[in-house]
Design an enzyme around this catalytic site. Structure first.
Site, PDB file in Angstrom:
ATOM      1  N   ASP A  40      -1.443   9.342  15.818  1.00 22.26           N
ATOM      2  CA  ASP A  40      -1.264   9.090  14.391  1.00 22.26           C
ATOM      3  C   ASP A  40      -0.352  10.137  13.744  1.00 22.26           C
ATOM      4  O   ASP A  40      -0.397  11.312  14.121  1.00 22.26           O
ATOM      5  CB  ASP A  40      -2.645   9.114  13.725  1.00 22.26           C
ATOM      6  CG  ASP A  40      -2.677   8.265  12.467  1.00 22.26           C
ATOM      7  OD1 ASP A  40      -1.633   7.698  12.097  1.00 22.26           O
ATOM      8  OD2 ASP A  40      -3.753   8.184  11.856  1.00 22.26           O
ATOM      9  N   ARG A  95       4.610  10.008   8.861  1.00 21.94           N
ATOM     10  CA  ARG A  95       4.632  11.197   8.002  1.00 21.94           C
ATOM     11  C   ARG A  95       5.528  12.287   8.571  1.00 21.94           C
ATOM     12  O   ARG A  95       6.233  12.992   7.851  1.00 21.94           O
ATOM     13  CB  ARG A  95       3.194  11.740   7.820  1.00 21.94           C
ATOM     14  CG  ARG A  95       2.436  11.021   6.729  1.00 21.94           C
ATOM     15  CD  ARG A  95       0.966  11.298   6.830  1.00 21.94           C
ATOM     16  NE  ARG A  95       0.350  10.504   7.888  1.00 21.94           N
ATOM     17  CZ  ARG A  95      -0.870  10.706   8.359  1.00 21.94           C
ATOM     18  NH1 ARG A  95      -1.606  11.688   7.881  1.00 21.94           N
ATOM     19  NH2 ARG A  95      -1.364   9.929   9.292  1.00 21.94           N
ATOM     20  N   ASN A 114      -1.611  -3.652  12.995  1.00 20.15           N
ATOM     21  CA  ASN A 114      -0.258  -3.103  12.794  1.00 20.15           C
ATOM     22  C   ASN A 114       0.811  -4.171  12.514  1.00 20.15           C
ATOM     23  O   ASN A 114       1.916  -3.849  12.076  1.00 20.15           O
ATOM     24  CB  ASN A 114       0.187  -2.242  13.995  1.00 20.15           C
ATOM     25  CG  ASN A 114      -0.480  -0.885  14.052  1.00 20.15           C
ATOM     26  OD1 ASN A 114      -0.621  -0.297  15.113  1.00 20.15           O
ATOM     27  ND2 ASN A 114      -0.915  -0.374  12.903  1.00 20.15           N
TER      28      ASN A 114
HETATM   29  C1  FPP Z   1       0.850   5.744  14.255  1.00 23.34           C
HETATM   30  O1  FPP Z   1       1.565   6.563  13.344  1.00 23.34           O
HETATM   31  C2  FPP Z   1       1.727   5.333  15.356  1.00 23.34           C
HETATM   32  C3  FPP Z   1       1.973   4.052  15.742  1.00 23.34           C
HETATM   33  C4  FPP Z   1       1.367   2.870  15.088  1.00 23.34           C
HETATM   34  C5  FPP Z   1       2.902   3.753  16.854  1.00 23.34           C
HETATM   35  C6  FPP Z   1       2.648   4.564  18.078  1.00 23.34           C
HETATM   36  C7  FPP Z   1       3.698   4.291  19.082  1.00 23.34           C
HETATM   37  C8  FPP Z   1       4.371   5.257  19.751  1.00 23.34           C
HETATM   38  C9  FPP Z   1       4.075   6.690  19.646  1.00 23.34           C
HETATM   39  C10 FPP Z   1       5.384   4.840  20.731  1.00 23.34           C
HETATM   40  C11 FPP Z   1       4.740   4.902  22.094  1.00 23.34           C
HETATM   41  C12 FPP Z   1       5.499   4.215  23.112  1.00 23.34           C
HETATM   42  C13 FPP Z   1       4.942   3.580  24.179  1.00 23.34           C
HETATM   43  C14 FPP Z   1       5.783   3.006  25.260  1.00 23.34           C
HETATM   44  C15 FPP Z   1       3.498   3.403  24.326  1.00 23.34           C
HETATM   45  P1  FPP Z   1       1.847   5.994  11.880  1.00 23.34           P
HETATM   46  O2  FPP Z   1       3.108   5.214  11.915  1.00 23.34           O
HETATM   47  O3  FPP Z   1       0.649   5.266  11.407  1.00 23.34           O
HETATM   48  O4  FPP Z   1       2.068   7.322  11.079  1.00 23.34           O
HETATM   49  P2  FPP Z   1       1.662   7.570   9.561  1.00 23.34           P
HETATM   50  O5  FPP Z   1       0.168   7.493   9.511  1.00 23.34           O
HETATM   51  O6  FPP Z   1       2.177   8.953   9.323  1.00 23.34           O
HETATM   52  O7  FPP Z   1       2.353   6.542   8.740  1.00 23.34           O
END
Ligand code: FPP
Length: 248
Positions: free
Chosen positions: A22, A26, A70
């Protein structure tokens, strides 16, 4: 290859670690970058963590990459993530296979773009017998959906007269979950200061130790992981009993 830090006990290394990655958005926004730059960096963090787990003797890593919720993100972000998964699989598969990584995907894969499904199936098939580490990526995954589906499948078997309802027990239910016979996670790590499970492995994490850190996922480096393991090794895992168990 990075060796296990001297202050970690090799006898108490968790067998299976789950991560909720997570804080990508940000991380990017705080640098004046588009959110997708955070996902790109997050993927690089995950790759490094996988290698570190392998080097330190952890046998399974499960990462929550995309939840059933998502899809409600902006379409450009969803598209970017789907392309990122596919591109990374194409680019990294040979190397992961060579390093003995077994790849699995869990979730409702039928809802994903067909070209991504093809890459996923290919990578699972190719790496099926690898033993170094089992790397599971949850995509279009939701725990309630998974448990509901298992209930439906068992109910159908009962309806067809193939299963006696009285014989349904926890281990049978487990077989119908996406994780099959994979042992439950010993440790969950969630980054970015959020302290919730967000519909991730609800059944499987009944006795999992939880570790929450304010670090944003793209910044979760080897030292941060080291700290998570130190915290884990201080825990007394009792699984609801009185006797102290050491994790395998
Ligand atoms: C959450 O951060 C992250 C995600 C929903 C995507 C996670 C995916 C990756 C790290 C890519 C991984 C790649 C593979 C091949 C598995 P957020 O976007 O919710 O962050 P925020 O809470 O700061 O908005």
């Amino acid at each position: 290859m990075t060796s296990l830090p001297a202050d970690l006990n090799p006898q108490k290394i968790p067998h299976h670690i789950a991560v909720i990655m997570d804080g990508n958005g940000r991380w990017a926004t705080s640098r004046g970058l588009p959110r997708i730059a955070g996902h790109r960096q997050g993927a690089s963090t995950l790759k490094k963590l996988l290698r570190c787990c392998k080097d330190w003797g952890i046998k399974a890593l499960t990462a929550y990459a995309f939840s059933t919720e998502n899809w409600q993100r902006p379409i450009e972000e969803v598209d970017f993530l789907m392309h990122l998964f596919e591109r990374l699989l194409r680019r990294e598969l040979a190397q992961m296979h060579q390093e003995g990584v077994r790849i699995s995907f869990i979730g409702d894969l039928s809802g994903l773009p067909p070209s991504l499904q093809t890459e996923m199936e290919h990578s699972m098939k190719q790496t099926l017998n690898n033993q170094a580490i089992h790397f599971t990526i949850a995509v279009n995954y939701g725990s309630r959906h998974e448990i509901t589906k298992a209930c439906r499948q068992l109910a159908q078997l009962v309806q067809q007269g193939k299963l006696d309802a009285a014989t349904i027990n926890e281990s049978l239910v487990e077989k119908y979950l996406h994780t099959g016979e994979t042992p439950a996670p010993d440790l969950l790590i969630r980054t970015s200061g959020e302290m919730r499970l967000s519909n991730f492995l609800l059944w499987q994490m009944a006795y999992t130790e939880m570790y929450f850190t304010d670090i944003l996922w793209p910044d979760f480096d080897t030292e941060a992981f080291h700290q998570a393991l130190l915290s884990y090794q201080k825990r007394d895992r009792r699984f609801g009993q009185v006797k102290t168990f050491l994790s395998a």
